[in-house]
Scaffold this motif. Structure first.
Motif, PDB file in Angstrom:
ATOM      1  N   VAL A 185       0.634  -1.198  -0.017  1.00 45.05           N
ATOM      2  CA  VAL A 185       0.004  -0.362   0.056  1.00 45.05           C
ATOM      3  C   VAL A 185       0.479   1.329   0.128  1.00 45.05           C
ATOM      4  O   VAL A 185       1.711   1.157   0.365  1.00 45.05           O
ATOM      5  N   GLU A 198      -1.364  -7.655  -4.140  1.00 47.38           N
ATOM      6  CA  GLU A 198      -2.077  -6.331  -4.403  1.00 47.38           C
ATOM      7  C   GLU A 198      -1.806  -5.452  -4.122  1.00 47.38           C
ATOM      8  O   GLU A 198      -0.840  -5.753  -3.839  1.00 47.38           O
ATOM      9  N   ASP A 200      -2.367  -1.347  -3.925  1.00 43.51           N
ATOM     10  CA  ASP A 200      -3.259  -0.338  -3.385  1.00 43.51           C
ATOM     11  C   ASP A 200      -2.978   1.718  -2.981  1.00 43.51           C
ATOM     12  O   ASP A 200      -1.570   1.617  -2.578  1.00 43.51           O
TER      13      ASP A 200
END
Lengths: 429, 319, 558, 274
Positions: A185, A198, A200
């Motif tokens: 992130v 992933e 973000d």
């Protein structure tokens, strides 16, 4: 001048760096090779912009660059004599830059002791916030291999990590058989392309100070009047992760960034009450960690300290290079930049002694400057540097011999000359 | 404290009579005590008084209460640290340690609990003793300390806002057990005289009269026929025992005796209070029914403070 | 080189059975030699009225490496005061709890020590540790590499790898890091903490690898025995500082199963849970066990009242204690799938029940142990207190009335109840010479150090007799390092670079394949850079002598 | 030469480097003569210089220990450091560490002061009539506490990190504060008559900020409490009013109260009147 550096791979071309350690950023990657091509140096195994750019500053033909005094080319001995004379005349020298390896720094601390010099690094401003938090509260850190094997959540705060440390995500990418999925992130920064797992982004409401403060409060379970929803979700994820690593880049912190560093520490300490977490600082370019570590272990106090016959004192505000030069609180600048053509010595009316990469000759041709070209650890000298985490020390091996002395050689030679002068004037060595 | 063994009359001294009131040639014998003053403020004087009354309740005698306490006086807003109405309370005990214990218990149970109150030291000089220092822990970590003008205050969050208590108050040496015995022709006269005396004495700063309404009827002597009791009724002043007791101080016309006990911060405060009490009785005159004033002592052997009634009368006494 | 005679001193040389005899000591070319009484010498020192011992050897002192440097950076307030120094020989270097390396060397030498060993060198941080020790002047030095928490080792143990392979791995690790021995810290526990395990008893499984500390300890001890490593496995046992940890300490001794083991800073591992505070001395239980286990040696880790800092690889325990820090600061790190570090500043207070009892437990251990050859004098610098408090500690051990005076100042419940009150023993100079020189040398396999026999290195401390043993041991009259006068009455005379002791192990190099593969998959540094060569060691160690120590005919090689 | 209780020091010329004036202690110098004071050794770069080389020294007819410094002393640090008693006044500007760790006595500086003035000050009174640099009333690196007691009055503006890690004592700022006022404040009281810069109270753990001038923006990690705080306010506002007339109207007003920084301990309070 003193004996040239021993070189292990004197091949004129071909693959010359099988076990090369890259000195051009503080990740000290040792997984790539360097090939000699038309006398120049070419990176093999990566397209790291830092390494490519760094290697490019070592020209195809390693001309034996000359030392200069006030812009005039002189013999190495003449340059050393001139430097020693100016050092001896100085009542309050500043040793700045300090882009050197362990060996160079060890001798610079000894030399500084002879003259009562202040020690500050070219990137002292980026060290101070991190140092101040360590001094005031501590630190809870992780290292590359731990991130690689454990971190299911990496939170990059105020940095994309990749611009200044292109190899960072590769170095800490999870191993193939890792039993966890990595999520990364970016808070207040854009994610770089091509990241595994992933990814973000969390946009800032307010500035970085606001975001980190709010995150700290939320991680600690505080109820806020108007919490930012994205940060609330992030805090929840951090508390739920098994090993969260908070990454930040001291070089990108705004003024008074120590407060952000301390808030990050609070976040990490708070997470560790229930789960595991650590911080990782992407800092320490130009040998900053090295200069600070050596100064600290020898003297007991970190950088922005003065060492000398009257003892030792540490003053992060007064002993900042810019301030010292601006206020003329010193009367001589000895600048060390051996890891590349940067950092460039600051312009000043004060006399300068520059131990630097040959490319700095042009910046050092003014009157009042003694310029002595030196070798670069990892290119044309052996050496050791500390990695960004401050824990791992790696050997740097010379790729070729350009006939240049090391910073340690020069500092040694200056110490010897100063000792002789003292013997002559005071009768003591 | 009201423990008198016997009342001695100075050899050859004569009672002085003032406005029909006979004043014995005797003295009240008092003891050193430790004392402190605290100031309780509140949103209005009702709540300040509520706290003070509760805090000074059951504090008549150190014999079984641990301390003697009372309201010294009400304070107007301009007299208090926070500009609210308040009450000055005095506490007396036999030792500093016991005083500290009683203070903390009483403030904890009666002031901390009482709506809107705050509590401050009422003395500046003296040995520091905890006031809010330990009560702060009621705040369970939410308490806040605040230093203002060199004094530390604790702010403890409570349901009506915050309870503010100064960290410490000062303990000083004080005087306990000053007393007056009012000998009267009947109960009505004794009560009326005692009430008048107490009212006058309450105007004196630095003292309290710790018994109910400032008056005690169970004057006592040291010792008892029962081994387990330390004190027992003062038989020499009991009208019921005039014909029975081994020795009596009363004549047949005395049917009721009341005692006023005084604790004060200093010897002078006790003197002033006793003088005010005597003056009030004398002003009413013997006709009002209090015909004689005496005092309790132990023969001068036990307490260092002797308040001679005649000396309290001053120059007039010798006339 | 010149010839030197120390004339007329009382010599305490336990390694050679010399107990206070008056005799001359000769030195030539850095070695002790037999000199004919009439032989001309270059320098003769009249040392009558003095006690002569070998130079002190500290076998457990945190003098170099990452956590020590972090402690320095963390405590600038401890380093601000400048002391007067010799401007010619001493460079600016400060600090009390974790002084700069230069100051460390100066101070040790000035109190008669000539060698010191860093007990907790992380493999990942080995170069750094050698560099700091190389910048610790005068002293010879060496380090024990921390094993037993690396993921590779635990993985090998978990998958039931052949013992020989593990032994080769241990041999390789010693060689790669240029260590003088092996230390295990909270066996398996540092790794377990990375998996969020907060406690690990000797027979409890590591939550991820499912191996027990008992297994780790036994495996490492066996590997060292078979490799012929002279220094027994250096063990920082499980549950450091926890009330009732005597159980895990006794279990750790059992885990050795008769193999040699050195239990370090044992004071921190000798706690019962009796009494009103559920914290008590288990010194007698410990000593009973150690007396019956001749394979075991210990050092104490005495605590000294005042400010210090604790620096340890034991992240699990250090994090648990982070809130007790004074001043309240904490450094912790998970390091390279190798180990970790935790730094907590600490102030030991006489009026603290726990601290007072810790102090008494340490002294009880020293005084109850009947065999001084198996108990070494340490404060676990800086964890129990700075090494500069050794003279004070020596006086506590040698002077019962001084000890009683100190005891009287402690927390009243401790002063009134501890066993220490009843122990009348006062250690002799001979005992001290064993605990501070002869025993550590023997435990480290340093044949020519810690003794004054002919042929030994001329590391010598000469103390002027003084009934105040603290004053006597604080400022020796003369200190010689390799035959050179380095300090006289607390002033430095020379600042030579010390040498590095390290082991040359033998192992099957085939193990490197396993290590290389593991490093490629899991680590962040090339396998090649995990190894420190001799030339590199020399440069790290600042050009000091390389003092290679052979193993004792181990079974490790091929 | 005869002994005096006080001395006047007039700067003759600017020194080549910064000078450490910490040896100038009014109480310690009282009773010496002018010659002794002039021979005082001051640290200057890597050497010492005699005070008399930089200053003209006269005796004052003071009855109590006193020092009066005259001149532009911006290259002079540590004036009044660890001072314990007496009076010290400066007519011009001063360098860093003015009144650092002072324990008692009075210091008044007419001009501006550098960084770290009143850092770790423990007692006494320090007044700066001009502006003041960064980290005033703050802490040295590694120290857990900044200012620990006493009273600091600044008539001008303050730099960044005013009152950083301050633990005790009272600070009055009549001008404006820079960024990060009261950062990491541990306790104590800061009363502000002017405005504050960005991120006031960042990481504040406890302590009180009184905003007598303009109302600040309240950060997102602070929260309002609406309980009755008139008792504390009465005590505090009366005290501040006595310390300086700029605050003497506070007592009649009722402040708004917010607490924070919830990113730290959250027990700090802002009392906002403006």
């Amino acid at each position: 001048m003193n004996a040239p550096t021993q070189t292990q791979n004197p091949d004129p071309s071909g693959s010359i760096g099988q076990d090369w350690t890259c000195p051009f950023c503080s990740l000290l990657c040792d997984g790539f090779r360097v090939e000699s091509q038309q006398g120049g140096l070419k990176l093999v195994g990566s397209d790291c912009s830092k390494a490519v750019q760094g290697l490019a500053s070592f020209g195809p033909v390693p001309a034996a660059p000359s030392a200069t005094v006030d812009g005039r080319e002189v013999s190495p001995d003449t340059a050393l004599d001139a430097a020693a004379e100016r050092l001896a005349a100085s009542r309050m020298p500043l040793f700045g830059g300090l882009a050197t390896d362990v060996g160079g720094m060890r001798q610079l601390v000894r030399l500084a002791n002879q003259r009562g010099a202040i020690l500050d690094h070219a990137r002292g401003d980026t060290l101070m916030p991190v140092l101040r938090t360590l001094q005031d509260r501590g630190q809870m850190f992780s290292t590359l291999a731990e991130i690689r094997n454990r971190a299911d959540l990496v939170v990059c705060i105020g940095t994309d990590a990749a611009s200044n440390f292109p190899e960072f995500f590769r170095r800490c990418a999870p191993v193939d058989e890792a039993a966890f999925a990595r999520r990364t992130v970016f808070v207040g920064a854009s994610a770089p392309a091509g990241l595994q797992g992933e990814v973000d982004e969390v946009a800032l409401q307010g500035d970085l100070f606001d975001a980190v403060a709010m995150l700290a409060a939320l991680v600690d379970g505080r109820r806020l009047p108007a919490p930012d929803a994205a940060l609330e979700r992030l805090a929840q994820a951090m508390r739920a992760s098994t090993y969260c690593v908070v990454v930040f880049e001291p070089g990108r912190l705004p003024a008074q960034g120590a407060l952000i560093t301390e808030a990050v520490l609070r976040i990490v300490m708070s997470l560790n009450r229930k789960t595991r977490a650590g911080a990782f600082m992407l800092g320490g370019a130009d040998g900053l960690q090295t200069a600070n570590a050596v100064t600290t272990w020898m003297s007991g106090l970190p950088l922005r300290s003065r060492v000398g016959p009257l003892g030792l004192d540490h003053d992060p505000l007064q002993y900042a290079t810019d301030r010292l030069l601006e206020e003329e609180a010193v009367d001589l600048l000895l600048w060390v930049a051996s890891l590349g053509p940067k950092p460039v010595p600051p312009a000043t009316v004060l006399p300068r002694i520059v131990l630097g990469h040959p490319a700095l000759a042009a910046d050092c041709a003014a009157a009042g400057t003694v310029f002595i070209p030196v070798a670069t650890p990892g290119i044309n000298a052996d050496g050791h540097l500390f990695r960004a985490d401050g824990v791992v020390t790696l050997p740097l091996r010379a790729l070729r011999d350009d006939g240049l002395p090391t910073v340690a050689d020069i500092a040694n030679a200056l110490q010897a000359r100063l000792a002789l002068r003292r013997l002559a004037t005071e009768g003591t060595p | 404290m009201s423990a008198q063994a016997e009342t001695t009359s100075g050899a050859g001294e004569q009672a002085v009579v003032r406005n029909g009131v006979s004043i014995d040639p005797t003295f009240a014998e008092a003891f050193p005590m430790k004392a402190t003053r605290v100031l309780i403020t509140a949103h209005n004087d009702t709540w300040a008084r509520n706290a003070a009354v509760a805090m000074t309740g059951f504090a008549t005698s150190v014999i079984a209460c641990g301390c003697e306490a009372g309201i010294e006086r009400m304070l107007s807003p301009i007299e208090t640290p926070d500009g609210r109405p308040g009450v000055a309370v005095l506490l007396f005990s036999m030792s500093g340690k016991e005083l500290a214990k009683q203070l903390e218990r009483r403030v904890g149970q009666c002031v901390l609990t009482c709506p809107t109150t705050a509590v401050y030291a009422g003395l500046d000089e003296g040995e520091a003793v905890a006031l809010g220092k330990n009560l702060r822990f009621f705040g369970d970590g939410w308490q806040i300390s605040k230093m203002i003008d060199g004094k530390r205050y604790w702010r403890v969050p409570v349901m009506d806002g915050e309870f503010v208590a100064q960290e410490t108050t000062a303990v000083v040496k004080a005087v306990g057990g000053g007393n007056l015995l009012l000998l009267a022709r009947d109960t009505d006269a004794a009560l009326a005289g005692a009430e008048a005396a107490v009212e006058a004495m309450r105007a004196v700063p630095g003292v309290i009269m710790p018994f109910p309404g400032g008056v005690v009827r169970s004057g006592s002597k040291v010792g008892s026929k029962y081994a387990s009791l330390m004190a027992s009724t003062n038989d020499a002043f009991c009208p019921a025992l005039i014909p029975l007791a081994k020795k009596t101080e009363l004549d047949a016309g005395t049917r009721c005796v009341m005692e006023i006990v005084i604790d004060g911060l200093t010897e002078a405060d006790v003197s002033a209070a006793m003088r005010a009490g005597i003056d009030a009785i004398v002003a009413r005159g013997g006709e009002a029914g209090v015909t004689r004033i005496s005092a309790g002592n132990y023969g001068g052997k036990l307490g260092p403070f002797h308040f001679h009634l005649h000396k309290l009368l001053g120059a007039e006494a010798s006339v | 080189m010149s010839t030197i005679r120390l004339k007329g001193g009382r010599v305490y040389d336990p390694a050679n059975g010399v107990d206070g005899e008056t005799r001359d000591i000769g030195m030539r070319d850095g070695r002790i030699v037999a000199l004919h009484p009439q032989e001309e010498v270059d320098h003769e020192y009249d040392v009558s009225g003095c006690v002569v011992m070998a130079g002190g050897i500290d076998l457990h002192t945190h003098i170099g490496g990452g956590k020590v440097n972090l402690a320095r950076m963390m405590l600038p307030e401890d380093h601000r005061a400048n002391r007067a120094r010799d401007p010619l020989l001493e460079l600016a270097s400060n600090g009390c709890c974790t002084p700069g390396t230069l100051e460390t060397g100066y101070r040790y030498a000035q109190m008669g020590y000539t060698a010191a060993f860093e007990p907790a060198m992380l493999a990942a941080n080995a170069r750094h540790a050698h560099m700091e020790m190389g910048d610790t002047p005068i002293l010879d030095h060496g380090a024990y590499v921390m094993l037993g928490n690396e993921e590779l080792f635990l993985e090998m143990l978990a998958r039931g790898e052949d013992f020989e392979r593990i032994r080769d791995y241990v041999g390789w690790s010693i060689d790669a890091s240029k260590a003088m021995g092996v230390k295990v810290v909270n066996p398996g526990g540092i790794s377990a903490f990375k998996f969020n395990q907060r406690k690990l008893d000797v027979d409890e499984n590591h939550v991820h690898w499912q191996v027990t500390p008992r297994h780790v300890v036994h495996t490492l001890a066996r590997a060292l025995t078979e490799l012929g490593v002279p220094h027994p496995l250096h063990i920082h046992a499980s549950n450091l500082g926890v009330a009732g940890n005597i159980e895990s300490t006794l279990a750790t001794i059992d885990a050795l199963d008769g193999l040699p083991g050195h239990l370090t800073h044992i004071q921190f591992h000798s706690y019962g849970k009796e009494g009103p505070k559920k914290f008590s001395s288990a010194a007698r239980q410990l000593i009973e066990k150690v007396k019956a286990a001749p394979n075991v040696s210990i050092d104490v880790g005495q605590i000294i009242f005042g400010q210090t800092v604790t620096a340890s690889g034991d992240t699990m325990r250090q994090f648990a204690n982070a809130d007790l820090g004074s001043p309240r600061k904490y450094v912790g790190g998970d390091i390279e799938c190798d180990a970790g570090c935790g730094v907590v500043p600490f102030r030991y207070r006489e009026q603290s029940y726990v601290n007072a009892l810790q102090w008494a437990i340490g002294l009880e251990i020293f005084l109850l142990m009947d065999d001084p050859w198996r108990v070494v004098l340490t404060t676990d610098h800086p964890n129990g207190g700075p090494f500069t408090s050794y003279p004070h500690l020596i006086r506590l051990l040698m002077d019962k009335s001084f000890r009683d005076e100190q005891l009287a100042r402690l927390h009243p419940d401790v002063a009134a109840s501890v066993d220490l009150r009843e122990i009348g023993r006062e250690l002799s100079l001979y005992d001290i010479a064993i605990m501070t020189r002869a025993a550590p040398a023997r435990l480290l396999g340093l044949a020519d150090r810690g003794q004054l026999g002919v042929g030994a290195a001329a590391d010598i401390a000469v103390y002027r007799e003084d009934a105040d043993r603290e004053a006597m041991f604080a400022t020796p009259e003369y200190v010689f390092k390799d035959g050179r006068l380095v300090a006289r009455q607390g002033r430095l005379e020379a600042v030579p670079v010390g040498g590095t002791h390290f082991l040359e192990t033998e192992f099957d190099p085939g193990i490197e394949k396993t290590i290389e593969q593991y490093a490629q998959r899991h680590l962040s540094v090339s396998y090649r850079n995990a190894k420190i060569g001799k030339d590199e060691l020399c440069s790290c160690a600042n050009g000091g002598a390389l003092l290679a120590c052979k193993v004792h005919g181990g079974r490790g090689g091929k | 030469m005869s002994a005096a209780q006080g001395f006047r020091l007039r700067l003759r010329a600017q020194p080549d480097f910064r000078v450490d004036l910490s040896p100038l202690q009014p109480a310690a110098l009282a009773g010496r003569d002018v010659g002794e004071v002039a021979r005082l050794e001051l640290r200057h770069a890597n050497a010492h210089v005699e005070l008399g080389e930089l200053f003209d020294v006269d005796a004052l007819s003071s009855e109590a220990p006193e020092l009066r410094l005259e001149g532009d002393l911006r290259r002079f640090d540590r004036i009044g450091q660890a001072m314990d008693g007496g009076c010290l006044s400066v007519t011009g500007e001063v360098g860093d560490y003015l009144g650092a760790a002072m324990r008692s006595g009075d210091i008044v500086v007419e001009g501006r002061a550098g960084h770290l003035a009143a850092c770790e000050m423990a007692g006494g009174r320090l007044e700066v009539r001009g502006d003041i640099g960064d980290f005033a009333a703050g802490a040295l690196p590694g120290s857990m506490d900044g200012m620990r007691g006493g009273t600091l009055v600044v008539r001008g503006n303050a730099g960044a990190r005013f009152g950083d890690r301050m633990r005790r004592g009272t600070v009055l700022l009549l001008g404006d504060a820079g960024d990060f006022c009261a950062s990491r404040m541990v306790a104590g009281t800061i009363a502000l008559a002017g405005r504050v810069g960005a991120h006031c109270g960042y990481g504040m753990r406890r302590g009180t900020l009184v905003f007598g001038g303009s109302a600040p923006d309240v950060p997102a990690t602070f929260a309002e409490t609406s309980h009755d705080i008139r008792v504390t306010w009465a005590l505090l506002s009366r005290s501040l009013g006595k310390l300086h007339p700029a605050f003497d109207s506070l007592a009649g007003r009722v402040p708004r109260r917010v607490v924070g920084d919830l990113a730290a301990d959250g027990k700090g309070e802002w009392l906002i009147v403006g």
